[in-house]
Structures are given as structure tokens and as C-alpha cells.
Write an enzyme that holds these catalytic residues in place. Structure first.
Site, PDB file in Angstrom:
ATOM      1  CE  LYS A 158      -2.315  -1.019   3.800  1.00  0.00           C
ATOM      2  NZ  LYS A 158      -1.872  -2.357   4.231  1.00  0.00           N
ATOM      3  NE  ARG A 206      -5.097  -1.695   9.803  1.00  0.00           N
ATOM      4  CZ  ARG A 206      -3.997  -1.281   9.166  1.00  0.00           C
ATOM      5  NH1 ARG A 206      -3.987  -0.169   8.485  1.00  0.00           N
ATOM      6  NH2 ARG A 206      -2.922  -2.014   9.241  1.00  0.00           N
ATOM      7  NE  ARG A 224       7.760  -3.172   6.001  1.00  0.00           N
ATOM      8  CZ  ARG A 224       6.475  -2.811   5.983  1.00  0.00           C
ATOM      9  NH1 ARG A 224       5.923  -2.370   4.865  1.00  0.00           N
ATOM     10  NH2 ARG A 224       5.741  -2.941   7.065  1.00  0.00           N
ATOM     11  NE  ARG A 239       5.875  -0.647  10.048  1.00  0.00           N
ATOM     12  CZ  ARG A 239       4.774  -0.674   9.319  1.00  0.00           C
ATOM     13  NH1 ARG A 239       4.749  -0.125   8.115  1.00  0.00           N
ATOM     14  NH2 ARG A 239       3.693  -1.259   9.765  1.00  0.00           N
ATOM     15  NE  ARG A 261       1.899  -5.274  11.028  1.00  0.00           N
ATOM     16  CZ  ARG A 261       3.043  -5.161  10.341  1.00  0.00           C
ATOM     17  NH1 ARG A 261       4.144  -5.768  10.777  1.00  0.00           N
ATOM     18  NH2 ARG A 261       3.096  -4.462   9.253  1.00  0.00           N
TER      19      ARG A 261
HETATM   20  P1  ADP Z   1       0.476  -2.353   7.903  1.00  0.00           P
HETATM   21  O1  ADP Z   1      -0.773  -2.265   7.098  1.00  0.00           O
HETATM   22  O2  ADP Z   1       1.670  -2.712   7.074  1.00  0.00           O
HETATM   23  O3  ADP Z   1       0.347  -3.159   9.161  1.00  0.00           O
HETATM   24  P2  ADP Z   1       0.158   0.421   8.749  1.00  0.00           P
HETATM   25  O4  ADP Z   1       1.262   1.399   8.750  1.00  0.00           O
HETATM   26  O5  ADP Z   1      -1.002   0.672   7.851  1.00  0.00           O
HETATM   27  O6  ADP Z   1       0.877  -0.936   8.410  1.00  0.00           O
HETATM   28  O7  ADP Z   1      -0.397   0.227  10.240  1.00  0.00           O
HETATM   29  C1  ADP Z   1       0.440  -0.071  11.322  1.00  0.00           C
HETATM   30  C2  ADP Z   1      -0.385  -0.216  12.601  1.00  0.00           C
HETATM   31  O8  ADP Z   1      -1.065   1.027  12.885  1.00  0.00           O
HETATM   32  C3  ADP Z   1      -1.501  -1.253  12.579  1.00  0.00           C
HETATM   33  O9  ADP Z   1      -1.016  -2.543  12.888  1.00  0.00           O
HETATM   34  C4  ADP Z   1      -2.448  -0.699  13.657  1.00  0.00           C
HETATM   35  O10 ADP Z   1      -1.990  -0.988  14.958  1.00  0.00           O
HETATM   36  C5  ADP Z   1      -2.347   0.806  13.472  1.00  0.00           C
HETATM   37  N1  ADP Z   1      -3.381   1.305  12.549  1.00  0.00           N
HETATM   38  C6  ADP Z   1      -3.172   1.884  11.330  1.00  0.00           C
HETATM   39  N2  ADP Z   1      -4.336   2.217  10.751  1.00  0.00           N
HETATM   40  C7  ADP Z   1      -5.316   1.842  11.611  1.00  0.00           C
HETATM   41  C8  ADP Z   1      -6.735   1.892  11.585  1.00  0.00           C
HETATM   42  N3  ADP Z   1      -7.400   2.402  10.535  1.00  0.00           N
HETATM   43  N4  ADP Z   1      -7.415   1.412  12.659  1.00  0.00           N
HETATM   44  C9  ADP Z   1      -6.784   0.914  13.707  1.00  0.00           C
HETATM   45  N5  ADP Z   1      -5.442   0.809  13.807  1.00  0.00           N
HETATM   46  C10 ADP Z   1      -4.714   1.277  12.763  1.00  0.00           C
END
Ligand code: ADP
Ligand code: ZN
Length: 217
Positions: free
Chosen positions: A13, A89, A128, A161, A172
Site C-alpha cells: 500500500k 480497517r 523488510r 520497523r 497483524r
Molecule cells: P500495515 O498495514 O503494514 O500493518 P500500517 O502502517 O497501515 O501498516 O499500520 C500499522 C499499525 O497502525 C496497525 O497494525 C495498527 O496498529 C495501526 N493502525 C493503522 N491504521 C489503523 C486503523 N485504521 N485502525 C486501527 N489501527 C490502525
């Protein structure tokens, strides 16, 4: 045009968002990036999100929605084209986004789903590495830096990360399948879902996204 880029962690993404911004001039909103920035700034939101993110859980719907609203608010005067990355999400977030879209008088977003099997995601995430200086992304399995641990572009140090370790990665993915995937049904019912095979190279995936946009918008 408003788009939601939807996919499991590691589906690309972030990479595709950067290209969409470059190509269509969309305003990128990544809730993950915004939360990581909040943690770096030690803001109250950051304090509340940090432990949850480190164990791979989801931050509360209300908190992320407030964050989303404030980011849209900062940009709404100068744009009507947003790219949502990592939001919605949960089913609740779909409802919240509907409301936010209405509040800001935006057109309904289409969803582009980046589809990648779990086995590939695990390698993409645990392999990564990010440059601490310029944020360039490498992968020890698929696209290693020329010199181990050193950025090809700026020679900065490569880091992981904190949530890319094996246990958090599994969590996750579990959360993705349990709570996030159901979001797709809601957009499917509205006829706004486009699914793309995102196992190929970043260029190939971008070409596919482009075709979806050109055909439909
Ligand atoms: P990835 O999709 O690779 O896990 P992101 O950077 O999108 O990485 O998100 C990292 C973390 O941030 C998620 O695991 C969650 O804890 C939090 N997060 C991000 N977006 C949301 C969301 N819309 N609702 C709840 N938690 C979120
Ligand atoms: Zn670098």
C-alpha cells in the site's frame, strides 16, 4: 476521485500510494504513518497507540477516526481527491468514513484491494528494511541493498520497523483476516470494489491499478 487502497500488511500500500500521489496528485492519508508520527512526537494519541501497534493490534476506531478527520480538515480547502491508505480497517470504520465523507462533502471512494497470499506477506514483512534517513524500502529476500545494512540511495543505516518481527507479523495478519477483510463485503455490495493481484513487481501492480482507474474514472 477518492480511493481506498486496501490490503493486508505487506501488500504494498505504501509503495503504490507514493506512485498514485505522483501520478494523479492525490492527497495521501496513511493512518499508520500518522500514528507513527504521533508516537515520534510523543503526543497523547501516540502514547495511547504505541503499545497496541507494537503488539500488532488495532488502535481504537474513535481515535483513528478523529485523526483521519483532522488530517482531511487540514487539506480539504485545497483538494477534493484523497487516497486512504490503511483506513477503514473495521466495519465500524466503514460507517465512520461514510459520515466523514458526508461531512466534508467528498465523492464516495472506490476500493482497490491488493491481493497477496499470506506466505508472501510474511517474507515481505519480516524481510523488510527501511532506510533511517531517506525511508527507502529494501527487502533481504526480494530486493536486498547492494551492501548489507546500508542504503543504496543515501548510504544511511537500514532498520526494521518494530512491528515487522515474526510474532507481531502473525498477529497483524490474524487481525487482518478477522477484522479487516470483512470491510470488503460492504464495498462489494455497493459495487465499489476492484481486486488486483498484487504479487508482481511494484511496476506491474501500478499498471493494474492504473487500468482500473482509467476504465472506471
Ligand atoms: P500495515 O498495514 O503494514 O500493518 P500500517 O502502517 O497501515 O501498516 O499500520 C500499522 C499499525 O497502525 C496497525 O497494525 C495498527 O496498529 C495501526 N493502525 C493503522 N491504521 C489503523 C486503523 N485504521 N485502525 C486501527 N489501527 C490502525
Ligand atoms: Zn537512504
Amino acid at each position: 476521485m477518492n480511493l481506498i487502497l486496501f490490503g493486508p500488511p505487506g501488500s504494498g500500500k505504501g509503495t503504490q500510494s507514493a506512485r498514485l500521489v505522483g501520478h494523479y496528485g492525490m492527497t495521501h492519508i496513511s493512518t499508520g504513518d500518522a500514528l507513527r508520527a504521533a508516537i515520534r512526537n510523543k503526543s497523547e494519541i501516540g502514547m495511547r497507540a504505541q503499545a497496541i501497534m507494537e503488539r500488532g493490534g488495532l488502535v481504537g476506531d474513535e481515535l483513528v477516526t478523529d485523526l483521519l478527520r483532522s488530517i482531511i480538515g487540514e487539506h480539504r480547502d485545497t483538494t477534493d481527491s484523497f487516497l486512504f491508505d490503511g483506513y477503514p480497517r473495521t466495519r465500524q470504520q466503514v460507517m465512520n468514513l461514510d459520515q466523514v465523507i458526508e461531512e466534508f462533502n467528498l465523492s464516495p471512494p472506490a476500493v482497490i484491494q491488493l491481493d497477496v497470499p499470506d506466505e508472501t506477506l510474511i517474507l515481505r514483512l519480516t524481510g523488510r528494511r527501511l532506510c533511517a534517513h531517506c525511508r527507502a524500502v529494501f527487502n533481504i529476500y526480494f530486493s536486498p541493498a547492494r551492501q548489507n545494512g546500508v542504503c543504496d540511495i543515501c548510504a544511511g543505516p537500514l532498520m526494521k520497523r518494530v512491528d515487522d518481527n515474526p510474532e507481531t507479523t502473525r498477529e497483524r495478519l490474524r487481525v487482518y483476516h478477522g477484522q479487516s477483510r470483512p470491510v470488503l463485503e460492504q464495498y462489494q455490495e455497493r459495487g465499489l470494489l476492484y481486486t488486483i493481484d498484487a504479487t508482481g513487481s511494484a511496476d506491474e501492480v501500478f499498471r493494474k491499478i492504473n487500468s482500473v482507474i482509467e476504465e472506471n474514472y
